[in-house]
Design a protein around this motif. Structure first.
Motif, PDB file in Angstrom:
ATOM      1  N   THR A  22      17.661 -34.755  13.072  1.00  0.00           N
ATOM      2  CA  THR A  22      17.591 -35.657  13.989  1.00  0.00           C
ATOM      3  C   THR A  22      17.676 -35.110  15.539  1.00  0.00           C
ATOM      4  O   THR A  22      17.922 -34.011  15.629  1.00  0.00           O
ATOM      5  N   PRO A  23      16.902 -35.759  16.474  1.00  0.00           N
ATOM      6  CA  PRO A  23      16.824 -35.049  17.850  1.00  0.00           C
ATOM      7  C   PRO A  23      18.149 -35.410  18.724  1.00  0.00           C
ATOM      8  O   PRO A  23      18.213 -34.816  19.781  1.00  0.00           O
ATOM      9  N   TRP A  24      19.424 -36.044  18.108  1.00  0.00           N
ATOM     10  CA  TRP A  24      20.443 -36.373  18.867  1.00  0.00           C
ATOM     11  C   TRP A  24      21.103 -35.183  19.410  1.00  0.00           C
ATOM     12  O   TRP A  24      21.669 -34.976  20.649  1.00  0.00           O
ATOM     13  N   PRO A  25      21.301 -33.872  18.695  1.00  0.00           N
ATOM     14  CA  PRO A  25      21.954 -32.800  19.664  1.00  0.00           C
ATOM     15  C   PRO A  25      21.157 -32.381  20.547  1.00  0.00           C
ATOM     16  O   PRO A  25      21.696 -31.839  21.757  1.00  0.00           O
ATOM     17  N   PHE A  26      19.853 -32.533  20.738  1.00  0.00           N
ATOM     18  CA  PHE A  26      19.040 -31.970  21.649  1.00  0.00           C
ATOM     19  C   PHE A  26      19.052 -32.891  22.889  1.00  0.00           C
ATOM     20  O   PHE A  26      19.288 -32.429  24.132  1.00  0.00           O
ATOM     21  N   ILE A  27      19.266 -34.058  22.815  1.00  0.00           N
ATOM     22  CA  ILE A  27      19.422 -35.248  23.832  1.00  0.00           C
ATOM     23  C   ILE A  27      20.712 -35.028  24.314  1.00  0.00           C
ATOM     24  O   ILE A  27      20.735 -35.316  25.364  1.00  0.00           O
TER      25      ILE A  27
END
Length: 151
Positions: A22-27
């Motif tokens: 998922t891209p959530w940690p980067f976001i």
């Protein structure tokens, strides 16, 4: 050939690629970085460095401004750096300069013990004119947001 095992006896390792990332940690990291940058910018706008100037800094600036203006101006006292009614002839700097002579360079070598009492202040100032040093207490008065030399 595809149904046969490797001739070296190594087993084929299957990789499970069903793990979805998922891209959530980067976001979230990008959002935190933006918040920090915005905080720094707002801090600089709401509390600029010039508001962090102490009274001692302002007194030192007034003393230096007076000394510089005294060497440049024929008007005694120089306009904008001394109190109304300031008698230049009674100042310690006039004594050190040998009277009201202008054009001599006055070097401020040290400003010590600035003390503020309401709209009045004192500082021990060491000046040097033609290689001769003198240390005297200068009196200042606040006029609006600036300090003026008064003796």
């Amino acid at each position: 050939m595809t149904d046969q095992q490797d001739t070296d006896g190594d087993a084929v390792i299957e990789v499970d690629q069903t793990d979805s990332r998922t891209p959530w940690p980067f976001i979230a990291a990008a959002v935190v970085a933006v918040i920090v940058v915005v905080g720094i910018v707002l801090g600089g706008l709401l509390s600029p460095a010039e508001k962090n100037v102490t009274e001692a800094d302002r007194i030192a600036a007034a003393v230096r401004n007076y000394a510089e203006a005294r060497g440049r101006s024929d008007i005694m006292p120089p306009p904008g750096v001394a109190c109304d009614g300031f008698d230049e002839r009674k100042s310690s700097l006039a004594t050190q300069l040998g009277g009201l002579e202008t054009g001599k360079t006055v070097e401020i070598t040290k400003i010590e013990n600035p003390m503020v009492d309401g709209d009045r202040a004192k500082a021990t100032v060491t000046t040097e004119v033609d290689g001769k040093a003198a240390t005297v207490t200068w009196n200042l008065t606040r006029s609006g947001d600036r300090w003026l030399i008064c003796g």
